[in-house]
Scaffold this active site. Structure first.
Site, PDB file in Angstrom:
ATOM      1  N   LYS A 290     -11.782  -0.395   0.059  1.00  0.00           N
ATOM      2  CA  LYS A 290     -11.876   1.033  -0.153  1.00  0.00           C
ATOM      3  C   LYS A 290     -11.404   1.328  -1.575  1.00  0.00           C
ATOM      4  O   LYS A 290     -10.709   0.531  -2.180  1.00  0.00           O
ATOM      5  CB  LYS A 290     -11.078   1.798   0.889  1.00  0.00           C
TER       6      LYS A 290
ATOM      7  N   SER B  71       0.804  -1.212   0.000  1.00  0.00           N
ATOM      8  CA  SER B  71       0.000   0.000   0.000  1.00  0.00           C
ATOM      9  C   SER B  71       0.845   1.273   0.000  1.00  0.00           C
ATOM     10  O   SER B  71       1.636   1.483  -0.902  1.00  0.00           O
ATOM     11  CB  SER B  71      -0.952  -0.036   1.188  1.00  0.00           C
ATOM     12  N   HIS B  72       0.716   2.090   1.050  1.00  0.00           N
ATOM     13  CA  HIS B  72       1.382   3.397   1.069  1.00  0.00           C
ATOM     14  C   HIS B  72       2.836   3.312   1.538  1.00  0.00           C
ATOM     15  O   HIS B  72       3.533   4.317   1.544  1.00  0.00           O
ATOM     16  CB  HIS B  72       0.614   4.328   1.998  1.00  0.00           C
TER      17      HIS B  72
ATOM     18  N   ASP C  34      -6.276   2.299  -3.271  1.00  0.00           N
ATOM     19  CA  ASP C  34      -7.515   2.239  -2.488  1.00  0.00           C
ATOM     20  C   ASP C  34      -7.741   3.481  -1.624  1.00  0.00           C
ATOM     21  O   ASP C  34      -8.839   3.702  -1.132  1.00  0.00           O
ATOM     22  CB  ASP C  34      -7.608   0.946  -1.650  1.00  0.00           C
ATOM     23  N   ARG C  35      -6.701   4.306  -1.449  1.00  0.00           N
ATOM     24  CA  ARG C  35      -6.902   5.530  -0.657  1.00  0.00           C
ATOM     25  C   ARG C  35      -7.062   6.740  -1.563  1.00  0.00           C
ATOM     26  O   ARG C  35      -6.601   6.733  -2.705  1.00  0.00           O
ATOM     27  CB  ARG C  35      -5.677   5.787   0.229  1.00  0.00           C
TER      28      ARG C  35
ATOM     29  N   ASP D 282      -1.581   1.222  -3.790  1.00  0.00           N
ATOM     30  CA  ASP D 282      -2.439   0.218  -4.415  1.00  0.00           C
ATOM     31  C   ASP D 282      -3.799   0.775  -4.833  1.00  0.00           C
ATOM     32  O   ASP D 282      -4.704   0.022  -5.180  1.00  0.00           O
ATOM     33  CB  ASP D 282      -2.604  -1.001  -3.502  1.00  0.00           C
TER      34      ASP D 282
ATOM     35  N   ASP E 208      -3.026   6.225  -3.201  1.00  0.00           N
ATOM     36  CA  ASP E 208      -1.873   5.566  -2.591  1.00  0.00           C
ATOM     37  C   ASP E 208      -1.318   4.465  -3.498  1.00  0.00           C
ATOM     38  O   ASP E 208      -1.752   4.302  -4.639  1.00  0.00           O
ATOM     39  CB  ASP E 208      -2.229   5.019  -1.203  1.00  0.00           C
TER      40      ASP E 208
HETATM   41  C1  VG1 Z   1      -3.572   1.705   8.314  1.00  0.00           C
HETATM   42  C2  VG1 Z   1      -4.786   2.602   8.489  1.00  0.00           C
HETATM   43  C3  VG1 Z   1      -6.058   1.793   8.322  1.00  0.00           C
HETATM   44  C4  VG1 Z   1      -6.040   1.100   6.956  1.00  0.00           C
HETATM   45  C5  VG1 Z   1      -4.784   0.273   6.833  1.00  0.00           C
HETATM   46  C6  VG1 Z   1      -4.644  -0.366   5.478  1.00  0.00           C
HETATM   47  O1  VG1 Z   1      -3.578   0.699   9.316  1.00  0.00           O
HETATM   48  O2  VG1 Z   1      -4.759   3.232   9.744  1.00  0.00           O
HETATM   49  O3  VG1 Z   1      -7.155   2.648   8.447  1.00  0.00           O
HETATM   50  O4  VG1 Z   1      -7.156   0.266   6.809  1.00  0.00           O
HETATM   51  O5  VG1 Z   1      -3.631   1.088   7.032  1.00  0.00           O
HETATM   52  O6  VG1 Z   1      -4.731   0.567   4.456  1.00  0.00           O
HETATM   53  P1  VG1 Z   1      -2.702   0.784  10.658  1.00  0.00           P
HETATM   54  O7  VG1 Z   1      -2.912  -0.519  11.356  1.00  0.00           O
HETATM   55  O8  VG1 Z   1      -1.285   1.025  10.212  1.00  0.00           O
HETATM   56  O9  VG1 Z   1      -3.218   1.962  11.410  1.00  0.00           O
HETATM   57  V1  VG1 Z   1      -3.832   0.362   3.074  1.00  0.00           V
HETATM   58  O10 VG1 Z   1      -4.303   1.516   1.961  1.00  0.00           O
HETATM   59  O11 VG1 Z   1      -2.332   0.495   3.677  1.00  0.00           O
HETATM   60  O12 VG1 Z   1      -4.152  -1.201   2.592  1.00  0.00           O
HETATM   61 CO    CO Z   2      -3.742   1.135   0.167  1.00  0.00          CO
END
Ligand code: VG1
Ligand code: CO
Length: 544
Positions: A377, A113-114, A282-283, A280, A278
């Site tokens: 998302k 992801s990010h 989804d954000r 992937d 982001d």
């Molecule tokens: C973070 C965010 C959470 C989100 C998750 C995955 O998790 O706070 O809201 O669902 O990333 O998003 P954490 O446990 O680090 O707070 V993504 O776009 O990274 O798949």
């Molecule tokens: Co993501």
């Protein structure tokens, strides 16, 4: 072709976090590391014969070699058909859409992801189930349990699959289908939104948008949808070619990491609308001209305006937000007369609510918004939703948000992240807070009186499963809240997240900077949680 059965020994650290297994690329490159985890997935999900599996990733470093390994392992494990994105590219929301459209058994999504990418960055593997959503905890626990005892995995001895050319080929008995990364997803978007109105908005008059894909997976989707289909001028999408290291940046759409877009949106001759995605896809981050929309507000505004959008014109069944997300959407739900659900952090907790028809829109404060159209998302979806609303209301982003606050009040909101702190003191801080919880109720701190204090526990209203210890919450009698939890997606040390929220009904007081509006709550958080002492940090690493 030969199936090779390879002896292996377990790794002890393959426990999936908030969103799949995330580790440094170097961890995944250890011999058998990826293979063990993939075989643990296959061993946990039941009979794979005649089933379809979807496979793709965000294009980050190690995506391609991992895809070749997984293709050969999937074939060795007897999967009927694999739909793999061209060049290995599939966004997380597109993957969810494809699972649902073709009734696949699930998907393997390669993304962290990010988190930054490249040889020294991070890699990740997520498993999504047949409803299109992230595997729920009972599945991730089964995978983890399997990974602790695994002693063999299977892989086909075969040449690499050509991922450039669309079409079908065979790996042993398995059909491998290289699919267009965008097409199925774009069709779904066209079924939900008024593309003609958005096309008019973007081509007649002088409404301008700027989209930043941050060199990550959303680029091809954004080029196809905003520029080619909706008529926005070429150049509207910046950084639209996925790069293995995301150009060296964090593909994280917030005011800190998407600073190029922020500079444009706050600069001279700023566009009317800006958005970033982001790694992937989804954000999303939504910007107006010199105006930032808090993700929690964005969710509330989409809910309040949903009837303007074709796919949601018959109204919402309910809404859901993660616990740390601001309560702005709850106020909209109360006004419409629908339920609002509060879940732990992570999209996997929305799946049951969406499947059961209890919620239509969902969102998280971490720049994630989505709906029952898929089970993830969805960044581009959120942008199209906003553009659809803007096309109909013919107001600026700022006007829409300000009117929303006038109607519902403003939930001032901010998240303070302390990244890469030491694990032990981070755990001690949380344990200490937990032990304080029973003593806090009713206590007065300056103007704040504690109304409740607990460690969030969630009972899924659909299957009754219980998830404990999902974040410390301290709520005050004026509606303010402090939430503290540790991240489940970081890969270095611990990341402490502090979520701050206060409510202001009076429109005359809607013009404060959030940090200013929340200043006394921030001071109080330090007093209660002693963050400086435990983290050794004077300031958060990232404020969103
Ligand atoms: C973070 C965010 C959470 C989100 C998750 C995955 O998790 O706070 O809201 O669902 O990333 O998003 P954490 O446990 O680090 O707070 V993504 O776009 O990274 O798949
Ligand atoms: Co993501």
């Amino acid at each position: 072709m030969n199936i090779r059965k390879v002896s292996t020994t377990p790794f002890s650290d393959q426990k999936p976090g908030t969103s799949g297994l995330r580790k440094a690329v170097k961890d995944f490159q250890q011999p058998h590391y990826l293979e063990n985890f993939i075989q643990s997935i296959f061993d946990s999900v039941g009979d794979l014969h005649f089933q379809t599996l979807v496979l793709g990733g965000d294009g980050r470093y190690y995506n391609r070699p991992a895809i070749q390994i997984i293709l050969k392992m999937a074939a060795a494990n007897g999967i009927g058909r694999i739909k793999v994105g061209q060049r290995g590219i599939l966004s997380t929301p597109a993957t969810s859409a494809i699972i649902r459209k073709y009734q696949a058994i699930g998907a393997i999504i390669l993304s962290a992801s990010h988190n930054p990418g490249g040889p020294n960055g991070d890699f990740g593997v997520k498993y999504n189930i047949s409803n299109g959503g992230p595997a729920p905890e009972k599945v991730t626990e089964a995978i983890y349990d399997r990974s602790k005892v695994i002693d063999i995995y299977q892989i086909l001895e075969a040449p690499d699959v050509d991922l450039e050319t669309l079409g079908e080929s065979h790996l042993g008995e398995t059909v491998v289908e290289v699919i267009d990364s965008v097409q199925d997803y774009q069709e779904l978007m066209e079924s939900l939104f008024d593309f003609e109105r958005i096309h008019q908005l973007l081509t007649r008059g002088n409404f301008r948008i700027s989209i930043d894909a941050l060199h990550a997976v959303a680029g091809p989707y954004a080029h196809a949808i905003f520029e080619q289909r909706l008529g926005a001028p070429v150049g509207t999408v910046r950084n639209g070619t996925p790069l293995e290291d995301f150009g060296g940046g964090h593909p994280d759409p917030n005011l800190v990491y998407a600073h190029e877009l922020v500079d444009i949106s706050y600069g001279e001759n700023a566009p009317d609308f800006g958005a970033a995605f982001d790694g992937d896809g989804d954000r999303n981050m939504i910007l107006g001209r010199k105006f930032f929309v808090t993700p929690s507000d964005s969710l509330a505004i989409l809910a309040a305006n949903a009837k303007l959008v074709p796919g949601y014109s018959s109204g919402l069944a309910g809404v859901a937000r993660s616990m740390p997300t601001s309560q702005a959407v709850d106020r909209v739900a109360a006004q419409i007369g629908i339920d609002s659900y509060e879940t732990p952090t992570g999209w996997k907790f929305f799946g049951n609510l969406l499947d059961a028809g209890k919620a239509t829109l969902c969102g998280e404060e971490s720049f994630g918004t989505g709906s029952n159209h898929i089970r993830e998302k969805d960044g581009l979806w959120a942008v199209l939703f906003w553009l659809n609303i803007l096309a109909i209301r013919q107001q600026s982003v700022e006007q829409i948000v300000r009117e929303h606050w006038q109607t519902y009040g403003r939930n001032y909101y901010s998240r303070h992240d302390y990244e890469g702190i030491e694990i032990e003191p981070a755990n001690t801080l949380i344990e200490r807070l937990r032990s304080l919880l029973p003593t806090l109720k009713g206590k007065q701190f300056a103007n704040y009186q504690v109304e409740y204090s607990d460690d969030f526990s969630y009972t899924d209203p659909v299957d009754g499963s219980i998830s404990d210890q999902q974040g410390v919450r301290i709520g005050f009698s004026d509606g303010s809240r402090i939430v503290v939890r540790l991240s489940g997606t970081g890969t270095q040390g611990a990341t402490l997240r502090v979520y701050l929220e206060s409510y202001e009904a009076d429109p005359a007081k809607h013009d404060l900077e959030p940090q200013q509006a929340l200043a006394s709550l921030i001071t109080l958080t330090e007093e209660i949680a002693q963050i400086r002492k435990f983290t050794g940090r004077e300031q958060p690493t990232v404020i969103t």
